[in-house]
Design an enzyme around this catalytic site. Structure first.
Site, PDB file in Angstrom:
ATOM      1  N   ASP A 131      18.588   0.292 -10.893  1.00  0.00           N
ATOM      2  CA  ASP A 131      17.588  -0.355 -10.225  1.00  0.00           C
ATOM      3  C   ASP A 131      18.269  -0.130  -8.514  1.00  0.00           C
ATOM      4  O   ASP A 131      18.708  -1.289  -8.626  1.00  0.00           O
ATOM      5  CB  ASP A 131      16.533  -0.828 -10.263  1.00  0.00           C
ATOM      6  CG  ASP A 131      15.616  -1.712  -9.260  1.00  0.00           C
ATOM      7  OD1 ASP A 131      14.614  -1.886  -9.504  1.00  0.00           O
ATOM      8  OD2 ASP A 131      16.240  -1.825  -8.097  1.00  0.00           O
ATOM      9  N   ARG A 166       3.821  -0.774  -5.611  1.00  0.00           N
ATOM     10  CA  ARG A 166       3.120   0.596  -6.366  1.00  0.00           C
ATOM     11  C   ARG A 166       2.404  -0.291  -7.184  1.00  0.00           C
ATOM     12  O   ARG A 166       2.159  -1.680  -7.756  1.00  0.00           O
ATOM     13  CB  ARG A 166       4.650   0.716  -7.950  1.00  0.00           C
ATOM     14  CG  ARG A 166       3.708   1.571  -8.422  1.00  0.00           C
ATOM     15  CD  ARG A 166       4.376   2.424  -9.468  1.00  0.00           C
ATOM     16  NE  ARG A 166       5.044   2.671  -9.492  1.00  0.00           N
ATOM     17  CZ  ARG A 166       6.023   3.320 -10.404  1.00  0.00           C
ATOM     18  NH1 ARG A 166       4.958   3.840 -11.332  1.00  0.00           N
ATOM     19  NH2 ARG A 166       7.417   4.439  -9.566  1.00  0.00           N
ATOM     20  N   ASP A 220      17.439  -4.008  -7.002  1.00  0.00           N
ATOM     21  CA  ASP A 220      18.208  -4.653  -7.554  1.00  0.00           C
ATOM     22  C   ASP A 220      19.740  -5.484  -7.628  1.00  0.00           C
ATOM     23  O   ASP A 220      20.745  -6.370  -7.114  1.00  0.00           O
ATOM     24  CB  ASP A 220      18.141  -4.669  -9.020  1.00  0.00           C
ATOM     25  CG  ASP A 220      16.441  -4.910  -9.181  1.00  0.00           C
ATOM     26  OD1 ASP A 220      16.047  -6.160  -8.166  1.00  0.00           O
ATOM     27  OD2 ASP A 220      15.672  -4.740 -10.273  1.00  0.00           O
TER      28      ASP A 220
HETATM   29  N1  URA Z   1      14.379   3.573  -8.311  1.00  0.00           N
HETATM   30  C1  URA Z   1      15.150   3.088  -8.012  1.00  0.00           C
HETATM   31  O1  URA Z   1      15.731   2.001  -7.981  1.00  0.00           O
HETATM   32  N2  URA Z   1      16.201   3.102  -9.637  1.00  0.00           N
HETATM   33  C2  URA Z   1      15.657   4.227 -10.043  1.00  0.00           C
HETATM   34  O2  URA Z   1      16.337   5.193 -10.379  1.00  0.00           O
HETATM   35  C3  URA Z   1      14.283   5.086  -9.262  1.00  0.00           C
HETATM   36  C4  URA Z   1      13.100   4.542  -8.528  1.00  0.00           C
END
Ligand code: URA
Length: 209
Positions: free
Chosen positions: A200, A104, A203
């Site tokens: 995430d 992004r 992660d």
């Molecule tokens: N990407 C993610 O890993 N988690 C989210 O909640 C939104 C986008």
């Protein structure tokens, strides 16, 4: 018009609930994402093409159907999409695999391509685009733009969690792409995270936080 399939099965609900738990470690998180992806493949591939063949049983000959690896491509969006790959490939090991990397841009917040390697030709393949989180929908839409630019005609999108905002954006931009999600969540928060969500996904899959 695009179809939205939200899975409604006790096994999927169970695994999603485990996945949301912040105390689940990376090892279990990865296993759950892969198990969910495997369970979803049966429905996601319902419309994939088959070849008519004849097979000789110990008793007689009969007609049957097989899937050619050349007719199916699985494309994870880097990096979180990789977390679904073992689960998908365990079920359709003959599929070809491509990769799309997007980041992004901090100024425009738009997805920018940094990697794209796809199996060719793409035009006759049933393409499964995999990314666990359909949040704003911008990355998925950009990945689909790329697939279409490379000739893909039949694309389905598979994710683990979808937000209404992402589903809306994706169906507006690509009304021909069906969306399969293990769960449909409430909304996005101001940081673009899915609520209630699971945090995430990248992660948690790779243990980077
Ligand atoms: N990407 C993610 O890993 N988690 C989210 O909640 C939104 C986008």
């Amino acid at each position: 018009m695009a179809k939205l399939v939200v899975f409604d099965h006790p096994l999927i609900k169970h695994k999603i609930t485990r996945l949301r738990d912040k105390n689940v470690d990376s090892k279990l998180f990865r296993e759950l994402v892969n198990e969910l992806a495997s369970l979803m493949v049966y429905e996601v591939t319902r419309e994939m093409p088959v070849l008519d063949v004849e097979v000789e049983t110990p008793l007689t000959r009969c007609k049957g159907h097989v899937i050619s690896g050349d007719s199916i491509a699985v494309v994870p969006v880097l990096r979180a999409g990789l977390g679904m790959m073992d689960g998908i490939m365990n079920v359709i090991p003959m599929a070809r695999v491509g990769h799309i990397g997007l980041y992004r841009c901090p100024e425009t917040l738009k997805p920018v391509e940094y990697y794209c390697k796809l199996p060719e030709p793409l035009d006759e393949k049933f393409v499964i685009l995999a990314d666990p989180m359909l949040a704003t929908g911008f990355s998925a839409a950009a990945a689909i733009d790329l697939l279409k630019a490379k000739g893909a005609k039949k694309i389905v999108f598979a994710c683990i969690l979808a937000a209404p905002e992402g589903v809306q954006a994706l169906t507006d931009l690509h009304p021909d792409v069906d969306i399969y999600t293990a769960a449909y969540d409430e909304k996005l928060n101001e940081h673009g995270y899915i609520i209630p969500g699971l945090g995430d996904a990248g992660d948690r899959i790779f243990g980077t936080k």
